[in-house]
Enzyme design. Structure first.
Site, PDB file in Angstrom:
ATOM      1  N   LYS A  71      46.754  20.592   8.392  1.00  0.00           N
ATOM      2  CA  LYS A  71      47.016  19.179   8.712  1.00  0.00           C
ATOM      3  C   LYS A  71      48.273  18.965   9.553  1.00  0.00           C
ATOM      4  O   LYS A  71      48.322  18.054  10.372  1.00  0.00           O
ATOM      5  CB  LYS A  71      47.129  18.359   7.427  1.00  0.00           C
ATOM      6  CG  LYS A  71      45.804  18.118   6.744  1.00  0.00           C
ATOM      7  CD  LYS A  71      45.984  17.212   5.537  1.00  0.00           C
ATOM      8  CE  LYS A  71      44.649  16.950   4.875  1.00  0.00           C
ATOM      9  NZ  LYS A  71      44.757  16.033   3.739  1.00  0.00           N
ATOM     10  N   ASP A 107      44.285   9.478   5.116  1.00  0.00           N
ATOM     11  CA  ASP A 107      44.532   9.760   3.692  1.00  0.00           C
ATOM     12  C   ASP A 107      45.225   8.595   2.980  1.00  0.00           C
ATOM     13  O   ASP A 107      44.823   8.206   1.877  1.00  0.00           O
ATOM     14  CB  ASP A 107      45.398  11.012   3.530  1.00  0.00           C
ATOM     15  CG  ASP A 107      44.615  12.286   3.790  1.00  0.00           C
ATOM     16  OD1 ASP A 107      43.380  12.272   3.624  1.00  0.00           O
ATOM     17  OD2 ASP A 107      45.238  13.298   4.166  1.00  0.00           O
TER      18      ASP A 107
END
Ligand code: ATR
Length: 275
Positions: A71, A107
């Site tokens: 990420k 997220d």
């Protein structure tokens, strides 16, 4: 699912990806809306990440999701970053628009969506985050945007928690406390405790921190599925309500779906596919 000459590839880059539920969730949504997309898991080793990102362009993939451990590492290979990804220093979704790759991070908003679905109101409340890694930063950024009243970050490495607060430009709203088995932080006002730690909550028989003071908090574990952290068992022992990360998985996925396909996400279809 019919694969034709028009079918476009999407998927997940991570390592491991074998147990991911994202392929089921996204393929169920494509099928439901009869979209010409297919979603595959790709196990990408760290040294193959630049090549994998180039493949998005080379294969004209519509987009991909990015998971652990890429990420943060993926950022230098992208053309653009949206504001949230920039702030979090992490990307979980890449959209390919005519060869231009833009990184997003769904997220944090997925996390908030899951809480509002539970009817949980966060404005002006005090929240606690266990951990100061990538997931903690996404959750902290989202909570600050609500805005919550204050955030307490508990982390083993206090320096990392300070870096998180500085990166989010929120030194005045974030306080920091060391995560230690014998520490008893004052959590009396906390209404939410979020576990983002990458290790089990019980280490060598003892808990990473004592949360007994969090008497009116919802315990939220970012983990879900077959690898429980022990955090929700602890919530149960203390008689506190607890939720796992499956709601966040659903909602971050739904937001990624919208970004990649440009269509509304069929939330109930995706939820059912996750079960
Ligand atoms: P993620 O991207 O999932 O957030 P990460 O960035 O590697 O993962 O963050 C892992 C978190 O778990 C960090 O808060 C880390 O604490 P440190 O900053 O002190 O490393 C925490 N963590 C990892 N191993 C731990 C352990 N044995 N005890 C306590 N905390 C631990």
């Amino acid at each position: 699912m019919e694969i034709t000459g028009r079918t476009r590839l999407t998927g997940l880059f991570g390592d491991p990806v074998m147990h991911s539920r994202s392929p089921s969730m996204h393929n169920a949504a494509y099928l439901h809306l009869r979209l010409p997309f297919v979603y595959l898991p790709f196990r990408v080793a760290g040294d193959q990440l630049p090549a994998a990102v180039r493949a998005i362009r080379a294969l004209d993939m519509a987009g991909v999701n990015i998971t652990v451990p890429h990420k943060e590492a993926v950022i230098p290979y992208l053309d653009r970053l949206d504001e949230t990804a920039l702030r979090c220093g992490a990307v979980n979704t890449i959209v390919n628009r005519e060869g231009v790759l833009t990184g997003y991070n769904t997220d944090g908003l997925g996390f908030l969506d899951s809480l509002s679905e539970l009817g949980f109101e966060l404005r002006k409340k005090k929240a606690v985050i266990l951990g100061a890694g990538g997931s903690a930063r996404a959750v902290a950024a989202a909570l600050l945007d609500v805005p919550v009243k204050s955030l307490l970050v508990l982390n083993r490495t206090v320096e990392k928690a300070k870096e998180l607060a500085a990166a989010l430009g929120a030194g005045d709203k974030i306080s920091i406390f060391p995560l230690k088995a014998d520490a008893v932080p004052d959590l009396a006002e906390a209404e939410l405790v979020v576990n983002t730690l990458s290790v089990p909550f019980k280490q060598r028989g003892s808990r990473l921190v004592n949360l007994e003071q969090a008497k009116k908090a919802l315990f939220y574990d970012l983990r879900y599925g077959s690898m429980p952290s022990g955090f929700l068992d602890y919530a149960k022992e203390l008689g506190r309500p607890g939720v796992d990360g499956s709601g966040m998985l659903l909602h971050q996925g739904a937001r990624a779906f919208i970004l990649i396909t440009g269509r509304e996400a069929p939330l109930e279809v995706m939820r059912k596919a996750l079960l």
